[in-house]
Scaffold this motif. Sequence first.
Motif, mmCIF file in Angstrom:
data_model
loop_
_atom_site.group_PDB
_atom_site.id
_atom_site.type_symbol
_atom_site.label_atom_id
_atom_site.label_comp_id
_atom_site.label_asym_id
_atom_site.label_seq_id
_atom_site.Cartn_x
_atom_site.Cartn_y
_atom_site.Cartn_z
ATOM 1 N N GLY A 1 3.747 6.037 -2.812
ATOM 2 C CA GLY A 1 4.953 6.836 -2.956
ATOM 3 C C GLY A 1 5.805 6.934 -1.701
ATOM 4 O O GLY A 1 6.572 7.887 -1.550
ATOM 5 N N TYR A 2 5.655 5.987 -0.797
ATOM 6 C CA TYR A 2 6.480 6.001 0.419
ATOM 7 C C TYR A 2 7.833 5.337 0.131
ATOM 8 O O TYR A 2 7.942 4.475 -0.740
ATOM 9 C CB TYR A 2 5.799 5.214 1.548
ATOM 10 C CG TYR A 2 4.551 5.846 2.111
ATOM 11 C CD1 TYR A 2 4.531 6.328 3.415
ATOM 12 C CD2 TYR A 2 3.378 5.929 1.359
ATOM 13 C CE1 TYR A 2 3.376 6.887 3.952
ATOM 14 C CE2 TYR A 2 2.220 6.486 1.887
ATOM 15 C CZ TYR A 2 2.222 6.966 3.179
ATOM 16 O OH TYR A 2 1.090 7.511 3.712
ATOM 17 N N LEU B 1 7.828 14.162 1.287
ATOM 18 C CA LEU B 1 8.780 13.067 1.452
ATOM 19 C C LEU B 1 8.180 12.102 2.471
ATOM 20 O O LEU B 1 7.919 12.495 3.606
ATOM 21 C CB LEU B 1 10.117 13.599 1.945
ATOM 22 C CG LEU B 1 11.210 12.526 2.031
ATOM 23 C CD1 LEU B 1 11.784 12.222 0.650
ATOM 24 C CD2 LEU B 1 12.323 12.963 2.974
ATOM 25 N N ARG B 2 7.942 10.863 2.034
ATOM 26 C CA ARG B 2 7.230 9.892 2.881
ATOM 27 C C ARG B 2 8.191 8.794 3.312
ATOM 28 O O ARG B 2 8.665 8.029 2.484
ATOM 29 C CB ARG B 2 6.050 9.308 2.117
ATOM 30 C CG ARG B 2 5.130 10.366 1.525
ATOM 31 C CD ARG B 2 4.026 9.721 0.710
ATOM 32 N NE ARG B 2 3.205 10.736 0.037
ATOM 33 C CZ ARG B 2 3.447 11.198 -1.180
ATOM 34 N NH1 ARG B 2 4.480 10.756 -1.876
ATOM 35 N NH2 ARG B 2 2.644 12.107 -1.708
ATOM 36 N N ALA C 1 4.975 5.766 9.638
ATOM 37 C CA ALA C 1 5.533 6.594 8.565
ATOM 38 C C ALA C 1 5.415 8.047 8.965
ATOM 39 O O ALA C 1 4.506 8.429 9.712
ATOM 40 C CB ALA C 1 4.816 6.353 7.244
ATOM 41 N N HIS C 2 6.352 8.840 8.495
ATOM 42 C CA HIS C 2 6.336 10.285 8.699
ATOM 43 C C HIS C 2 6.435 10.946 7.347
ATOM 44 O O HIS C 2 7.272 10.570 6.522
ATOM 45 C CB HIS C 2 7.480 10.697 9.628
ATOM 46 C CG HIS C 2 7.281 10.146 11.010
ATOM 47 N ND1 HIS C 2 7.751 8.910 11.379
ATOM 48 C CD2 HIS C 2 6.598 10.638 12.067
ATOM 49 C CE1 HIS C 2 7.380 8.672 12.627
ATOM 50 N NE2 HIS C 2 6.681 9.693 13.079
ATOM 51 N N ILE C 3 5.529 11.875 7.133
ATOM 52 C CA ILE C 3 5.463 12.539 5.832
ATOM 53 C C ILE C 3 5.819 14.013 6.045
ATOM 54 O O ILE C 3 5.192 14.693 6.849
ATOM 55 C CB ILE C 3 4.047 12.415 5.233
ATOM 56 C CG1 ILE C 3 3.665 10.933 5.115
ATOM 57 C CG2 ILE C 3 3.969 13.118 3.876
ATOM 58 C CD1 ILE C 3 2.193 10.702 4.829
ATOM 59 N N TYR C 4 6.860 14.470 5.340
ATOM 60 C CA TYR C 4 7.327 15.857 5.464
ATOM 61 C C TYR C 4 6.808 16.625 4.269
ATOM 62 O O TYR C 4 6.926 16.149 3.132
ATOM 63 C CB TYR C 4 8.854 15.885 5.531
ATOM 64 C CG TYR C 4 9.352 15.056 6.698
ATOM 65 C CD1 TYR C 4 9.544 15.629 7.946
ATOM 66 C CD2 TYR C 4 9.562 13.688 6.550
ATOM 67 C CE1 TYR C 4 9.951 14.860 9.030
ATOM 68 C CE2 TYR C 4 9.959 12.905 7.626
ATOM 69 C CZ TYR C 4 10.155 13.504 8.867
ATOM 70 O OH TYR C 4 10.536 12.733 9.928
ATOM 71 N N LEU D 1 0.837 -1.202 0.000
ATOM 72 C CA LEU D 1 0.000 0.000 0.000
ATOM 73 C C LEU D 1 0.870 1.249 0.000
ATOM 74 O O LEU D 1 0.591 2.223 -0.688
ATOM 75 C CB LEU D 1 -0.916 0.008 1.236
ATOM 76 C CG LEU D 1 -2.004 -1.067 1.286
ATOM 77 C CD1 LEU D 1 -2.662 -1.094 2.668
ATOM 78 C CD2 LEU D 1 -3.059 -0.816 0.210
ATOM 79 N N GLU D 2 1.955 1.203 0.773
ATOM 80 C CA GLU D 2 2.816 2.377 0.891
ATOM 81 C C GLU D 2 3.651 2.576 -0.378
ATOM 82 O O GLU D 2 3.893 3.712 -0.789
ATOM 83 C CB GLU D 2 3.685 2.250 2.146
ATOM 84 C CG GLU D 2 2.843 2.475 3.411
ATOM 85 C CD GLU D 2 3.455 1.944 4.687
ATOM 86 O OE1 GLU D 2 2.789 2.027 5.724
ATOM 87 O OE2 GLU D 2 4.591 1.439 4.652
#
Length: 614
Positions: free
Chosen positions: A242-243, A317-318, A348-351, A237-238
Motif C-alpha cells: 500500500g505504498y 500514508l506511505r 519510505a516514510h509512513i505517517y 513489495l511496497e
Amino acid sequence: MSVFEHSSGESESDELYRVRHSLAHVLAQAVLEIRPGSTLGFGPPIKDGFYYDFVLSTPLTDEDFPEIEKRMRQIIKKGQKFYREDLSAADALKRIEEMKEPYKRGYAEELLSKHGLNGLSFYRNGTFLDMCEGPHVETTKEIPRDGFKLRNLAGAYWRGDSRNTMMTRIYAWAFLDKETLDTYVTNFLEAQARDHKKLGRELSIFKIDNDIGKGLPLWLPNGTVIRDELEQLAKELEFKGGYQRVATPHLARQDLYYTSGHLPYYADGMYPPMELVEHNEDGTGYVKESYRLRPMNCPHHHKVFAAEPRSYRDLPLRIAEYGQVYRFEESGAVSGLLRVRGMCMNDAHIYLTEEQVKDEFKSVLALYKEAYGVFGLTNYKIRLSRWDPEDPKGKEKYVDNPPAWAASEKILAEVLHELDIAYVEGPGEAAFYGPKIDIQFVTVTGREETVSTIQLDFAVPARFKLKYVGPDGREHTPFCIHRAPFSTHERFVAFLIEHFAGAFPTWLAPVQVQLLTVSEQYDDYAKAIIQRLRGKFIRAELASSNETLPKKIREGTVKKIPNLLIIGEREVADGTVTLRRYGHKDQNTMTIAAFESALEQGIRSRSLQLEIAG
Ligand SMILES: [Zn+2]
Ligand SMILES: [Zn+2]
C-alpha cells in the motif's frame, strides 16, 4: 618506552604477543641469511601476526617464501636463547654503530635525544642482534613451528613518511597452533575473494573516478542492472504493502534543514551550501538564496505529506522513493561502496496515528522478512535501540520528551513480544527523534553488520507542523516511521556482492545467459535464440567470437555468468541448447523451449537456484 605501536590487541605478557615478537626477529635473521647486506627497519607484532621492513640487497618475491620459512623453522629448531641487554645511552650508540643499521641508528638517536631516554635495550638470539624492548620467548624452541605463514610483500616507507626510503615489508600470519592459523587463513582468503571492491572491478559493477569525486560511485551497466532489479523488487513489495511512490529533488533550500534540525547539528555531514549571488549595480554582490544537497529524504517526504490537506482516513500514508542523498563523509573514511558520499536509499516514510503504530510496525517487519527471504538472508538479529536518559549529553542527542520516549519504546517492545521475535536491547542507540529497531546481519565471513533500521519518529512531524484532521474534527500531529529495508543501494550491493561472492542468482545477474558457439558458423542460430530470449526480457548475449570453446567457458565462468549455453553442430541440427550452469560441472542438453520456460519461471519467482530438469 614504546618502540613499537602495539596494535596487536594483545598485552605484552601475552604468550601470543611474545611469540609474534620473537618470530619477527627470526624472520629478519632468515632474510639476512639469504640476503646478506640488507638493512632493517621496524618489525612489530600486529593483530594477526607480524611484519618486518627491509631495504634488501637483492629483491625478494613470494617465490622465496618457502626458503625463508624453511630457514625460520631451522632457527626455531635450534632453540636459540633470547638474551636481553640494557645499555646506557653511550654504549647503546656504540653498539648500534657496530650493527651498521642506519635506520635503527637514526631512530635510536631520536629516542635518546628527543625523547630523553637514558638507555636502550637490545635482544640477541644466535648471531642476530636487534634493538628492541621485548618481551620475547625464552628460547626459539617455544615458538610453534607450524603456527606461522608468510603472507605477502608490500612497499612501505620508512616510518610511514613518503619522503623517506621505500622499504620492502614482509607480512606474516602467526598463531599458537596450526589449526588456528589454517582457519584464520581460510577465512581471510575467503573474505578477500568476496571483497566487493575487487569483485566490483572484475565484474564491471561500479567505478570510482577521481574526476567525478571521492565516494561518488558510477554505476556501470552491470551495476545498473542490479540496481534496477533491486528497485523493481522494492517497488513490488511496497506496492503490495500500500505504498505510494514519489519523486523529489536532490537538493533543497537551506532553510528546510534548519526546520528539520539537520542544521546546524549535522552541518559536518552535509556538502557546503550552493549560493546564488545577486549582483548590485555597483558590482557588489549578496547571497540571495542558499541550497544544500540533501543528506536524507525525510524533509522532502514531509513536504509531500504537507502538500495536501490530510484526514485520519488517509492514514497510514506511505510515501516511498528510491531517493538519492549526499553526505559529506570525511575523505579518509570514504571506501568502496561501504562509505560513500553519494548514495541512493530505498526509503519510505509512513505517517500514521499513535494507535496505528503497532500494526504498521508489524507490517513493516513482515515486509523486511519477505524482502530478505528473496536473497536467502535469514541469519539476522534484531536490536531494540532505546535512548539513554542517563546520558550527560542526552539533551543534545535526544529529543527532550521522556513520556514520549517511554510510550514509543513500550510500543516497539510490545510489537516484538507479540510477534515472538527475540531481540537484544541497545540502550543509547536510538535516533535523535525516537527509538528504532535495527536489523543486524551476520555476514558469510562472520562479520556483524547493521544493514537496516526501522525508526519511530514522534518529534520531527511537529517541527514541520504536519497535521491531519482526526475523527473529532480537530487537527493532530501524526507519528512517522522511517524505514529502508535495502538501506542504501551502495551498502546493500556491497553486502550482496560479498554474500553471493559475485555469483548472483539468475534473476539478479547482469548477464543472465551467455551463448557460446563452437564455431562462428553457428552464430546465426545463437543470435536467433538471443532475440527470442530478449523478447521475454531475458538478458542474453553472445560470447565474443574467435576464441576456442574452452576459453569462452573460462571467460564466462570468470564473469560468474549463471547460465552458459553451448551451441554446436548437434544443437543446431536438433533445435536444442546445451546448458552449463555456474558452479556445476555437468552439462544438460534440452530444447530451447524447455530452457526458456524454466529460465522464465526462475526469474519471475526470483529463485536462488534455477530448477532445470536435464
Ligand atoms: Zn623484539
Ligand atoms: Zn527518514
